[in-house]
Design a protein around this motif. Structure first.
Motif, PDB file in Angstrom:
ATOM      1  N   CYS A   1      -5.829   0.622  -4.785  1.00  0.00           N
ATOM      2  CA  CYS A   1      -4.936   0.841  -3.645  1.00  0.00           C
ATOM      3  C   CYS A   1      -3.904   1.921  -3.938  1.00  0.00           C
ATOM      4  CB  CYS A   1      -4.257  -0.464  -3.246  1.00  0.00           C
ATOM      5  SG  CYS A   1      -5.387  -1.649  -2.466  1.00  0.00           S
TER       6      CYS A   1
ATOM      7  N   ASP B   1      -3.408   5.040  -1.636  1.00  0.00           N
ATOM      8  CA  ASP B   1      -2.079   5.354  -1.097  1.00  0.00           C
ATOM      9  C   ASP B   1      -1.679   6.796  -1.385  1.00  0.00           C
ATOM     10  OD1 ASP B   1      -1.696   2.829  -0.028  1.00  0.00           O
ATOM     11  OD2 ASP B   1      -0.584   2.072  -1.761  1.00  0.00           O
TER      12      ASP B   1
ATOM     13  N   TRP C   1      -6.300   1.109   6.490  1.00  0.00           N
ATOM     14  CA  TRP C   1      -4.869   0.985   6.241  1.00  0.00           C
ATOM     15  C   TRP C   1      -4.191   0.813   7.583  1.00  0.00           C
ATOM     16  CZ3 TRP C   1      -0.711   0.518   3.101  1.00  0.00           C
ATOM     17  CH2 TRP C   1       0.532   0.880   3.632  1.00  0.00           C
TER      18      TRP C   1
ATOM     19  N   TRP D   1      -3.912  -2.267   3.035  1.00  0.00           N
ATOM     20  CA  TRP D   1      -5.349  -2.034   2.952  1.00  0.00           C
ATOM     21  C   TRP D   1      -6.112  -3.338   3.138  1.00  0.00           C
ATOM     22  CZ3 TRP D   1      -7.157   2.657   3.347  1.00  0.00           C
ATOM     23  CH2 TRP D   1      -6.380   3.746   2.926  1.00  0.00           C
TER      24      TRP D   1
ATOM     25  N   ARG E   1      -5.070 -12.025   0.564  1.00  0.00           N
ATOM     26  CA  ARG E   1      -5.027 -11.550  -0.814  1.00  0.00           C
ATOM     27  C   ARG E   1      -5.244 -12.651  -1.854  1.00  0.00           C
ATOM     28  NH1 ARG E   1      -4.478  -7.068   2.017  1.00  0.00           N
ATOM     29  NH2 ARG E   1      -2.498  -6.753   3.020  1.00  0.00           N
TER      30      ARG E   1
END
Length: 281
Positions: A138, A142, A200, A213, A274
Motif C-alpha cells: 500500500c 500510495d 483507492w 485501498w 482489515r
C-alpha cells in the motif's frame, strides 16, 4: 494513451475554454467527458451499488444483477446477496468466490447488494519493488497517487510470494457486517500466480465507500481467491488509473429505506475489511 486531433469551430473553441476556466477542469477532461456522454461510454467513471454504511448495518439484499452491473464496468469487486462470498471482475469476466473455497463464474442473474466497477483504462504501468506485506504494498501504491481526493483503480499481476485472503460466509438473518465477518473463512497460499485488483477511495466519502485501498485476488488457475488481508511479492506488474467521476445506484429495497445510516461506519469497516478473525487454512 491515444491522442485525438481534429478541427473545430472558433465558437466551440471559445466555449470549451470558457467552460474549463469556470469549472477548473482541464480541456482534455471536458472533451473526454463530452465524447463519453455522447457515445454512452462510462469512460473514467466509477459506478457503485449501495453504500458501505448500508453494508455495515446488514443491508445485504440484492440491488442489481451481474448482467446490469457489467453495463457499467468490466473491472471491479463486491459481494453477493446475504454476503455470500466475494466478487471479482477483470477482463470482462465476473467471478463468485465462496467461503468453502470454491470459485465459479458469476451467473448473469445473480444479485449484488454492494459492488464497485469501472471500465478499466490504465494511465500508468510499472513494475513494483519487492514488498513483504500489504502495508509495504500500500505504501508503494500510495506513492503513485498525487492526491488523496480522487479515486484510483489498480491491477496487479504476477507471481506473488504469498497471499492471505478472506471470504465472507453467508450471513444469517438480521446480522450486521461485523457479526457476519466474525465467522469469515480465511485462506493463505505461497507462490501463487494471479491478478489482484482494487480501488483507492478518499476518506471524505466514508459511509459511502470503503476508504483506503480495497483489494481482491484471483489466481490464474481460478482455484484460490478472495478479499486480500495480506500479501508479499516481487516483480509484480502494476496498472493504475485515476478516476474523477463517481456515480452510485441508491437501493430502493425496504431494508435500505428503513436502515439507520446516521452512524459513522469507519471503525466497523476497519475491523471487517482489515482484521484477521482466525488462523488461515
Amino acid at each position: 494513451m491515444p491522442r485525438l486531433s481534429c478541427d473545430i469551430s472558433q465558437s466551440l473553441w471559445d466555449a470549451l475554454h470558457a467552460a474549463a476556466r469556470e469549472s477548473g477542469e482541464s480541456v482534455a477532461h471536458l472533451v473526454s467527458r463530452a465524447l463519453a456522454d455522447t457515445l454512452q461510454v462510462d469512460h473514467g467513471t466509477l459506478f457503485q451499488v449501495s453504500t458501505s454504511g448500508a453494508l455495515v448495518e446488514g443491508v445485504f439484499d440484492g440491488v442489481v444483477s451481474i448482467n446490469t452491473l457489467r453495463e457499467h464496468g468490466n473491472f471491479g469487486l463486491g459481494t453477493f446477496v446475504d454476503l455470500d462470498g466475494e466478487m471479482i471482475a477483470f477482463d470482462g469476466a465476473f467471478h463468485h468466490m465462496r467461503s468453502d473455497g470454491s470459485i465459479r463464474a458469476a451467473r448473469e442473474d445473480e444479485q449484488v447488494p454492494f459492488a464497485i466497477v469501472t471500465h478499466f483504462a490504465p494511465q500508468e504501468t510499472a513494475t513494483l519493488a519487492p514488498f513483504a506485506d500489504i502495508g509495504e504494498l500500500c505504501n508503494q501504491l500510495d506513492s503513485r497517487r498525487e492526491t488523496d481526493n480522487l479515486f484510483f483503480a489498480v491491477r496487479l499481476r504476477g507471481r506473488f510470494a504469498r497471499v492471505h485472503n478472506r471470504i465472507a460466509c453467508k450471513a444469517h438473518p438480521h446480522e450486521t457486517l461485523l457479526q457476519a465477518t466474525a465467522k469469515q473463512a480465511e485462506f493463505e497460499t505461497p507462490d501463487v500466480a494471479g491478478t489482484m485488483i482494487g480501488f483507492w477511495t478518499p476518506a471524505y466519502v466514508k459511509g459511502i465507500g470503503v476508504p483506503g485501498w480495497h483489494l481482491h485476488f484471483l489466481s490464474d488457475d481460478q482455484r484460490f481467491g478472495g478479499h486480500v488481508l495480506d500479501c508479499a511479492g516481487e516483480n509484480i506488474e502494476l496498472a493504475l488509473e485515476r478516476i474523477d467521476d463517481f456515480r452510485m445506484a441508491i437501493p430502493e429495497t425496504a431494508a435500505f429505506i428503513a436502515a439507520d445510516l446516521s452512524h459513522d461506519p469507519s471503525a466497523a469497516l476497519e475491523t471487517a475489511e482489515r482484521a484477521q478473525a482466525r488462523p488461515p487454512r
